[in-house]
Structure formats: structure tokens, C-alpha cells
Scaffold this motif. Structure first.
Motif, PDB file in Angstrom:
ATOM      1  N   MET A   1       0.829  -1.186   0.000  1.00  0.00           N
ATOM      2  CA  MET A   1       0.000   0.000   0.000  1.00  0.00           C
ATOM      3  C   MET A   1       0.875   1.253   0.000  1.00  0.00           C
ATOM      4  O   MET A   1       0.874   2.029   0.948  1.00  0.00           O
ATOM      5  CB  MET A   1      -0.946   0.002   1.204  1.00  0.00           C
ATOM      6  N   ASN A   3       1.953   4.994  -0.928  1.00  0.00           N
ATOM      7  CA  ASN A   3       1.235   6.221  -1.253  1.00  0.00           C
ATOM      8  C   ASN A   3       2.243   7.340  -1.476  1.00  0.00           C
ATOM      9  O   ASN A   3       3.410   7.214  -1.167  1.00  0.00           O
ATOM     10  CB  ASN A   3       0.221   6.583  -0.164  1.00  0.00           C
ATOM     11  N   ASN A  20       6.720  -3.276 -10.877  1.00  0.00           N
ATOM     12  CA  ASN A  20       5.333  -3.590 -10.577  1.00  0.00           C
ATOM     13  C   ASN A  20       4.872  -2.718  -9.425  1.00  0.00           C
ATOM     14  O   ASN A  20       5.235  -2.961  -8.278  1.00  0.00           O
ATOM     15  CB  ASN A  20       5.198  -5.074 -10.209  1.00  0.00           C
ATOM     16  N   TRP A  22       1.509  -2.099  -8.965  1.00  0.00           N
ATOM     17  CA  TRP A  22       0.069  -2.330  -9.015  1.00  0.00           C
ATOM     18  C   TRP A  22      -0.610  -2.065  -7.693  1.00  0.00           C
ATOM     19  O   TRP A  22      -0.065  -2.329  -6.632  1.00  0.00           O
ATOM     20  CB  TRP A  22      -0.232  -3.784  -9.391  1.00  0.00           C
ATOM     21  N   GLN A  23      -1.848  -1.585  -7.797  1.00  0.00           N
ATOM     22  CA  GLN A  23      -2.784  -1.455  -6.682  1.00  0.00           C
ATOM     23  C   GLN A  23      -2.198  -0.721  -5.472  1.00  0.00           C
ATOM     24  O   GLN A  23      -2.232  -1.216  -4.354  1.00  0.00           O
ATOM     25  CB  GLN A  23      -3.314  -2.840  -6.260  1.00  0.00           C
ATOM     26  N   ASN A  24      -1.661   0.448  -5.707  1.00  0.00           N
ATOM     27  CA  ASN A  24      -1.186   1.304  -4.636  1.00  0.00           C
ATOM     28  C   ASN A  24      -1.958   2.615  -4.672  1.00  0.00           C
ATOM     29  O   ASN A  24      -2.928   2.753  -5.418  1.00  0.00           O
ATOM     30  CB  ASN A  24       0.320   1.554  -4.777  1.00  0.00           C
ATOM     31  N   LYS A  25      -1.546   3.559  -3.905  1.00  0.00           N
ATOM     32  CA  LYS A  25      -2.197   4.875  -3.871  1.00  0.00           C
ATOM     33  C   LYS A  25      -1.193   5.944  -4.274  1.00  0.00           C
ATOM     34  O   LYS A  25      -1.046   6.976  -3.608  1.00  0.00           O
ATOM     35  CB  LYS A  25      -2.757   5.144  -2.476  1.00  0.00           C
ATOM     36  N   ASN A  42       0.822  -1.383 -17.832  1.00  0.00           N
ATOM     37  CA  ASN A  42       0.424  -2.356 -16.813  1.00  0.00           C
ATOM     38  C   ASN A  42       1.317  -2.328 -15.577  1.00  0.00           C
ATOM     39  O   ASN A  42       1.017  -2.960 -14.582  1.00  0.00           O
ATOM     40  CB  ASN A  42       0.342  -3.768 -17.401  1.00  0.00           C
ATOM     41  N   ILE A  45      -1.057  -0.196 -12.939  1.00  0.00           N
ATOM     42  CA  ILE A  45      -2.487  -0.499 -12.796  1.00  0.00           C
ATOM     43  C   ILE A  45      -2.933  -0.263 -11.355  1.00  0.00           C
ATOM     44  O   ILE A  45      -2.263  -0.656 -10.411  1.00  0.00           O
ATOM     45  CB  ILE A  45      -2.771  -1.958 -13.214  1.00  0.00           C
ATOM     46  N   GLY A  46      -4.087   0.392 -11.194  1.00  0.00           N
ATOM     47  CA  GLY A  46      -4.683   0.594  -9.879  1.00  0.00           C
ATOM     48  C   GLY A  46      -4.190   1.812  -9.134  1.00  0.00           C
ATOM     49  O   GLY A  46      -4.500   1.982  -7.955  1.00  0.00           O
ATOM     50  N   ASN A  47      -3.438   2.663  -9.771  1.00  0.00           N
ATOM     51  CA  ASN A  47      -2.971   3.911  -9.174  1.00  0.00           C
ATOM     52  C   ASN A  47      -3.665   5.071  -9.882  1.00  0.00           C
ATOM     53  O   ASN A  47      -3.144   5.636 -10.835  1.00  0.00           O
ATOM     54  CB  ASN A  47      -1.450   4.040  -9.311  1.00  0.00           C
ATOM     55  N   LYS A  48      -4.852   5.408  -9.403  1.00  0.00           N
ATOM     56  CA  LYS A  48      -5.683   6.411 -10.085  1.00  0.00           C
ATOM     57  C   LYS A  48      -5.069   7.808 -10.077  1.00  0.00           C
ATOM     58  O   LYS A  48      -5.405   8.637 -10.904  1.00  0.00           O
ATOM     59  CB  LYS A  48      -7.071   6.457  -9.448  1.00  0.00           C
TER      60      LYS A  48
END
Length: 118
Positions: A1, A3, A20, A22-25, A42, A45-48
Motif C-alpha cells: 500500500m 502512497n 510492478n 500495481w494497486q497502490n495509492k 500495466n 495499474i490501480g494507481n488512479k
């Protein structure tokens, strides 16, 4: 996680073959240079909050509000020798005009007594 933003120092790691995140903030622009230019979409991915190459989301450039130092710099950069000379010139003309008006009124007794110290 994770950020925050991706540190620019990671661009110096030339041995990175795969990244990689992925899926962090993570937020902010993706650093550019060396290995980071080879990573695909890719990897992020998942870091808006990320933007910039290789993502299609462009980064908006937001300038910080001007600081007091910036205002001082703007003032001094526009305050050159021409402005100083204009000020001296106006002061000189004003002084001569006031001196002329005072001498024409012939009421110089206060000035004479001031100079003599009476």
C-alpha cells in the motif's frame, strides 16, 4: 500500500528490468528517463492518481502560488537605473520649483534664522 509520488531517484536505477507498482495509492507524474521509459501501462495499474507517459492520462501543470520572495524578485527586476533616474529627475524638478516659489514670496526670514541658528 504505497502512497505519495514516485521518487525521481528511482530513474537512476539502471538495473531495473521490471517494475510492478500495481494497486497502490501513488499520485503525481510518472518519472521519465532511463529504465522508466521502458515500462508499460500495466506497471501502474490501480494507481488512479498517477499521470504522464506511458499512461494516457496527461498531467495538469499546476503552478504554486507566488511566494513573497517571488514578489520581491519581480519588484527588484523592474526597478532598474531608468526608474531611479526618473525619480531623481522628478525630485530635482520639484525641488527647483518649490525653491523658486519660496524665493519669490520673499519670506525667507525663517530660513535665514534656521541657518544662523537664531
Amino acid at each position: 500500500m504505497l502512497n505519495g509520488s514516485i521518487p525521481m531517484q528511482l530513474t537512476r536505477l539502471t538495473f531495473l528490468a521490471v517494475l510492478n507498482l500495481w494497486q497502490n495509492k501513488l499520485i503525481g507524474p510518472i518519472p521519465q528517463g532511463l529504465q522508466f521509459n521502458t515500462f508499460q501501462n500495466n506497471s501502474y495499474i490501480g494507481n488512479k492518481g498517477l499521470c504522464g507517459f506511458p499512461l494516457s492520462k496527461k498531467c495538469m501543470i499546476v503552478e504554486p502560488p507566488p511566494s513573497e520572495e517571488d514578489n520581491d524578485l519581480k519588484f527588484t527586476s523592474g526597478f532598474g537605473w531608468r526608474a531611479v533616474m526618473m525619480g531623481y529627475g522628478c525630485g530635482f524638478v520639484y525641488g527647483i520649483a518649490i525653491g523658486y516659489l519660496v524665493s519669490k514670496s520673499r519670506k525667507l526670514q525663517w530660513l535665514v534664522s534656521l541657518v544662523k541658528g537664531e
